[in-house]
Design a protein around this motif. Structure first.
Motif, PDB file in Angstrom:
ATOM      1  N   LEU A 258       0.812  -1.232   0.131  1.00 43.62           N
ATOM      2  CA  LEU A 258      -0.035   0.039   0.031  1.00 43.62           C
ATOM      3  C   LEU A 258       0.970   1.338  -0.084  1.00 43.62           C
ATOM      4  O   LEU A 258       0.679   2.479  -0.605  1.00 43.62           O
ATOM      5  N   THR A 259       2.104   1.328   0.712  1.00 43.70           N
ATOM      6  CA  THR A 259       2.876   2.392   0.810  1.00 43.70           C
ATOM      7  C   THR A 259       3.376   2.663  -0.625  1.00 43.70           C
ATOM      8  O   THR A 259       3.439   3.803  -0.915  1.00 43.70           O
TER       9      THR A 259
ATOM     10  N   ASP B 144      -7.716   7.719  -1.000  1.00 45.26           N
ATOM     11  CA  ASP B 144      -8.121   8.302   0.295  1.00 45.26           C
ATOM     12  C   ASP B 144      -8.145   6.922   1.252  1.00 45.26           C
ATOM     13  O   ASP B 144      -7.533   7.312   2.528  1.00 45.26           O
ATOM     14  N   LYS B 145      -8.650   6.056   1.026  1.00 45.31           N
ATOM     15  CA  LYS B 145      -8.857   4.725   1.921  1.00 45.31           C
ATOM     16  C   LYS B 145      -7.267   4.196   2.392  1.00 45.31           C
ATOM     17  O   LYS B 145      -7.263   4.103   3.519  1.00 45.31           O
ATOM     18  N   ILE B 146      -6.439   4.133   1.288  1.00 49.54           N
ATOM     19  CA  ILE B 146      -5.131   3.707   1.645  1.00 49.54           C
ATOM     20  C   ILE B 146      -4.292   4.811   2.484  1.00 49.54           C
ATOM     21  O   ILE B 146      -3.693   4.187   3.307  1.00 49.54           O
TER      22      ILE B 146
ATOM     23  N   LEU C 246      -8.198  -7.224   8.001  1.00 45.64           N
ATOM     24  CA  LEU C 246      -8.832  -7.580   6.927  1.00 45.64           C
ATOM     25  C   LEU C 246      -8.526  -6.631   5.791  1.00 45.64           C
ATOM     26  O   LEU C 246      -8.189  -7.109   4.807  1.00 45.64           O
ATOM     27  N   ASP C 247      -9.073  -5.318   5.719  1.00 42.71           N
ATOM     28  CA  ASP C 247      -9.147  -4.364   4.901  1.00 42.71           C
ATOM     29  C   ASP C 247      -7.899  -4.082   4.239  1.00 42.71           C
ATOM     30  O   ASP C 247      -7.831  -4.035   3.041  1.00 42.71           O
ATOM     31  N   VAL C 248      -6.951  -3.936   5.073  1.00 41.25           N
ATOM     32  CA  VAL C 248      -5.436  -3.600   4.658  1.00 41.25           C
ATOM     33  C   VAL C 248      -4.992  -4.880   3.760  1.00 41.25           C
ATOM     34  O   VAL C 248      -4.509  -4.690   2.657  1.00 41.25           O
TER      35      VAL C 248
ATOM     36  N   MET D 276      -5.553  -7.029  -3.728  1.00 33.75           N
ATOM     37  CA  MET D 276      -6.216  -6.642  -4.937  1.00 33.75           C
ATOM     38  C   MET D 276      -5.014  -6.175  -5.896  1.00 33.75           C
ATOM     39  O   MET D 276      -5.056  -6.292  -7.058  1.00 33.75           O
ATOM     40  N   ILE D 277      -4.108  -5.342  -5.371  1.00 32.53           N
ATOM     41  CA  ILE D 277      -3.249  -4.787  -6.135  1.00 32.53           C
ATOM     42  C   ILE D 277      -2.182  -5.553  -6.395  1.00 32.53           C
ATOM     43  O   ILE D 277      -1.748  -5.738  -7.838  1.00 32.53           O
TER      44      ILE D 277
END
Length: 857
Positions: free
Chosen positions: A79-80, A98-100, A119-121, A127-128
């Motif tokens: 994510l970073t 925004d969410k990330i 879970l969301d992280v 997905m990425i």
């Protein structure tokens, strides 16, 4: 439950004042929670996510398995990196970014509790890493590949070869009609599928050949990859042969009348342009195929339609819709087929809905401002014809592309009105937006009066008239010159990391021929493609040399008036500009080309020759445009996981077929259509582009850029410098204010300004804006799952139905015109708007405008 702490350095850009992520310390949990083991709960979580709800069950199951193996540390690292790599990417959903950013601030800032945060992280990172961050790609592309599925078979080449030839013939015939429709890739797919399925059921499975050249005549059921490879081949036929664009201007008597431009010459030049494009496409792979940011929105409907036609589909309730994509496609296609008879033949005023001019048909100011044929087209409701609505591909390209370009087109229209009503550079004496070049008497410029032995004659020129162009043509040329330098500088600045990495990869691949190109790319698509043998770069280099040879033969064996060094100069400029151009196209669906620059350079390099001017433009644009077509098909193969070498062979064979068939179609068209390219041609074969090209060749070829820029339109020469200078501040604005300017794209706005200069005006772009706002913004953001399932199918179905109806109408009712005369078919052409001759000011009593006689040179 045990918890550990980890400090995550977010590595975000320090210039991003909105997020202010300067090395934030984040408290995270690395504990696996029980709910991560519950697939049902994760799927429900996906459905509630605004940016992931378009994931279908098949793909969700795959992502869940990957998610279970991902550690939280790895997820945060992914994510970073995403916040840096996708920063400023207009296709990357703003909500996702925004969410990330919120996730990287930690569980407390995220505000969903540690369990859901964990879970969301992992879900977002999975997905990425294993699918795609883009809803458009997720809706048409699977994260799973079956390398055992057949792709390259004999029947693919046989079936695709037949439909490639058919599409090339039809599209090259009807391109010259306005508005023109064509057999799109979606239409050809519909013809390929039943052919392939019938072949698999009827033809016996004999083994043909010997040794390693032995193959099965019918190896079994028609597969998805066979369908995709056949579609890629057919795409070569769908495209109009680029050099054919310029044949009417050079060959017809109403223009330059060069009878020596025969079938053989057309074939040679098409070989040169199209194989140059194919070779450059292969070299461009690292810039516009392998990078994740190269979304290629224009190819996604083709992928979606093939998946719908060939692959099985699970029944699901999508916002109350349970109809399958296949059934939805068939119903929509049938409705579009029936409906198109209304605007195209029965009630043509629905196609050209210039209703304001019906109120006062003889009011020239009303026609100039709101007219659809003569004027600027400032009309809020302009057409109910899908071929007009779909002119900007509003259900395919991103909404920001359509909106930015429309804003630029609107600005250009306002500039045109200001110019003609202030009579800037004598534009008030001419129609506002036409490609025609006029003399000082307001009559179409007669080039024979300034030529001696096809060369410019200064004395004749002084005795006749300088050329004058409309306000729309001025706006087109000025904006396009500025766009050339602006687009190059802006994209080189904004996409420099990708460009630099690709250059390094190309250099290393030449040094180490065993190195895999995919090794430098960590996205899931490239990882899956490592199973297949790549096409070596030297294959494309040999093809490049072949294309150069074909071009040189044509230039030396025919009286083209183009020196050999000009051919190489245009080639070098094309290669220099094509990288930023393709990067732009891959992300937005718009590609700026070098065609006007080629026209200008031809005027400087071969003074006084309109033919040479056309050639330099044809070479530059042809090479550029063909590269775009072939690169797009290679990206489609990348998404569909088709072996690259199979794609290479398919493109070469399809290109050969397309060249010979296209050249033959022009010969048939010229000999079979009476009054071809006249503005009053009965079946609307008016050849809009041929008239535009003719006017520009007069202005920049016959008269020459020196006289044009120094005497007639002196401000135009500054457009190149202005474009380069404003690129830097525009880049800085978007770099330092990415949140507020996320959907602002200055290249697209300037490209919108450059839409003028022909009979196309706002009337052709306003309906597409409405469609884009509805489907690519409102429905896409509010009903994402419906959009993901049906949007591209809707676009493909309407386009296919319209095309089939258009072909039937053309063959049965328009090729040999069968007139249906009533008010609904005549009102749009009545009055000033239909006459195409009105101008804001009357020519003075002296009978001419502009400089006094003998004062120009």
């Amino acid at each position: 439950m045990e918890k550990t702490e980890k400090v995550v350095s977010s590595q975000l850009d320090l210039e991003d004042s909105y997020y202010n992520e300067k090395k934030d310390t984040v408290q995270v949990s690395t504990t696996s929670f029980e709910r991560i083991e519950d697939p049902g709960f994760i799927i429900e979580r996906i459905k509630k996510s605004d940016d992931l709800e378009d994931i279908f069950v098949e793909d969700a199951e795959f992502i869940i398995e990957k998610l279970k193996t991902m550690e939280i540390d790895e997820a945060l690292e992914i994510l970073t990196e995403a916040t840096v790599y996708f920063k400023g990417d207009m296709n990357f959903p703003l909500k996702s970014m925004d969410k990330i950013h919120l996730m990287l601030k930690g569980a407390e800032a995220y505000g969903q509790g540690e369990e859901l945060y964990d879970l969301d992280v992992r879900l977002e990172a999975s997905m990425i890493k294993f699918h795609s961050p883009y809803p458009e790609v997720r809706s048409v592309c699977s994260p799973i590949d079956d390398p055992t599925m057949r792709a390259e078979t004999f029947r693919v080449y046989l079936i695709a070869g037949l439909w490639t030839s058919f599409a090339a013939f039809v599209n090259n015939m009807i391109y010259w009609r306005q508005p023109h429709f064509n057999l799109t890739s979606q239409v050809i797919q519909l013809l390929i599928l039943p052919t392939g399925q019938a072949y698999s059921k009827i033809v016996p499975n004999w083994r043909i050949g010997a040794g390693k050249y032995k193959f099965e005549l019918n190896p079994g059921p028609w597969t998805f990859k066979e369908q995709m490879l056949a579609t890629i081949m057919a795409n070569a036929g769908v495209s109009v042969s680029i050099f054919l664009y310029y044949m009417p201007t050079m060959r017809l008597d109403m223009f330059y009348g060069k009878a020596w431009m025969t079938y053989g010459f057309n074939v040679l030049m098409s070989f040169s342009c199209q194989f140059f494009g194919l070779s450059v496409a292969g070299i461009l792979r690292r810039w516009v195929i392998y990078p994740v940011k190269a979304v290629w929105p224009t190819i996604l409907p083709t992928l979606q339609l093939n998946r719908t036609l060939v692959l099985p589909e699970r029944r699901a309730n999508i916002h109350g819709w349970t109809i399958s994509k296949y059934k939805f496609f068939n119903i929509t296609l049938a409705c579009a087929f029936v409906y198109f008879f209304l605007p195209d033949y029965l009630f043509t005023a629905l196609a050209t809905f210039n209703w304001p001019t019906w109120i006062a048909p003889e009011n020239k100011n009303l026609a100039i401002i709101m007219g659809s044929k003569l004027g600027v087209g400032l009309n809020p409701l302009t057409s109910f014809d899908w071929s007009v609505i779909n002119y900007t591909y509003p259900l395919i390209v991103p909404c920001f592309t359509v909106s930015n370009r429309y804003a630029g087109t609107l600005i250009g229209g306002i500039i045109i009105l200001i110019m003609i009503y202030t009579n800037y550079l004598n534009t008030g004496f001419l129609p506002p937006n036409v490609a025609t070049v006029y003399d000082r008497y307001g009559i179409k410029y007669n080039t024979t009066r300034v030529l001696t032995d096809d060369k410019f004659d200064l004395e004749k020129y002084k005795a006749y008239s300088p050329p004058f162009i409309s306000a729309g043509n001025l706006v087109l040329n000025g904006a396009d010159y500025a766009l050339t330098t602006f687009g190059f500088c802006y994209i080189m600045l904004s996409e420099w990391p990708i460009i630099k990495e690709a250059v390094a990869g190309f250099y290393k691949s030449l040094k180490d021929r065993k190195m895999s190109n995919y090794e430098r790319y960590k996205d899931p698509m490239s990882a899956m493609m490592t199973k297949y043998a790549e096409v070596p770069d030297w294959w494309f280099i040999l093809m490049l040399l072949f294309s150069i040879g074909m071009g040189l033969i044509a230039l030396k064996c025919y009286p083209t008036e183009v020196p050999v060094w000009v051919f190489f100069a245009i080639m070098a400029i094309t290669i220099a500009l094509i990288i930023p151009s393709m990067i732009m196209y891959a992300s937005t669906g718009y590609m700026f080309t070098v065609y006007l620059l080629g026209t200008l350079l031809g005027g400087y390099w071969v003074p006084g020759s309109g033919i040479a001017c056309i050639f330099t433009r044809a070479l530059g644009y042809g090479m550029d445009e063909q590269a775009e077509t072939y690169v797009g098909d290679q990206k489609m193969a990348h998404y569909a996981k088709i072996p690259p070498r199979a794609v290479f062979r398919a493109q070469v064979i399809a290109t050969l077929l397309q060249i010979f068939v296209s050249a033959g179609s022009w010969e048939m068209l010229e000999n079979g259509i009476p009054d071809l390219c006249s503005t009053t041609q009965a079946s609307k074969f008016v050849c809009t582009f041929a008239h535009t090209m003719y006017s520009q060749s007069i202005l920049l070829g016959v008269v020459g850029p020196q006289r044009t820029f120094d005497t007639l339109y002196p401000t135009m020469k500054w457009a190149f410098l202005i474009g380069a200078l404003i690129a830097v501040p525009c880049w800085l604005l978007r770099r330092y204010f990415p949140r507020y300017l996320h959907y602002w794209q200055p290249v697209l706005i300037l490209a919108g300004v450059a839409r003028w200069g022909s009979s196309y005006n706002l009337s052709y772009y306003t309906p597409g804006l409405y469609a884009s706002l509805i489907f690519m913004w409102y429905i896409k953001t509010r009903y994402t799952l419906w959009w993901a399932k049906y949007n591209y199918i809707l676009s493909s179905a309407i386009t296919a139905g319209t095309a089939f109806a258009g072909i039937l109408i053309f063959i049965a009712l328009q090729y040999k015109p069968k007139t249906l005369s009533w008010w609904g078919n005549t009102v749009s052409s009545a009055g000033v708007d239909g006459a195409l001759v009105a101008h804001a000011r009357e020519i003075p009593a002296s009978g001419y405008f502009g400089p006094d006689e003998g004062t120009w040179s």
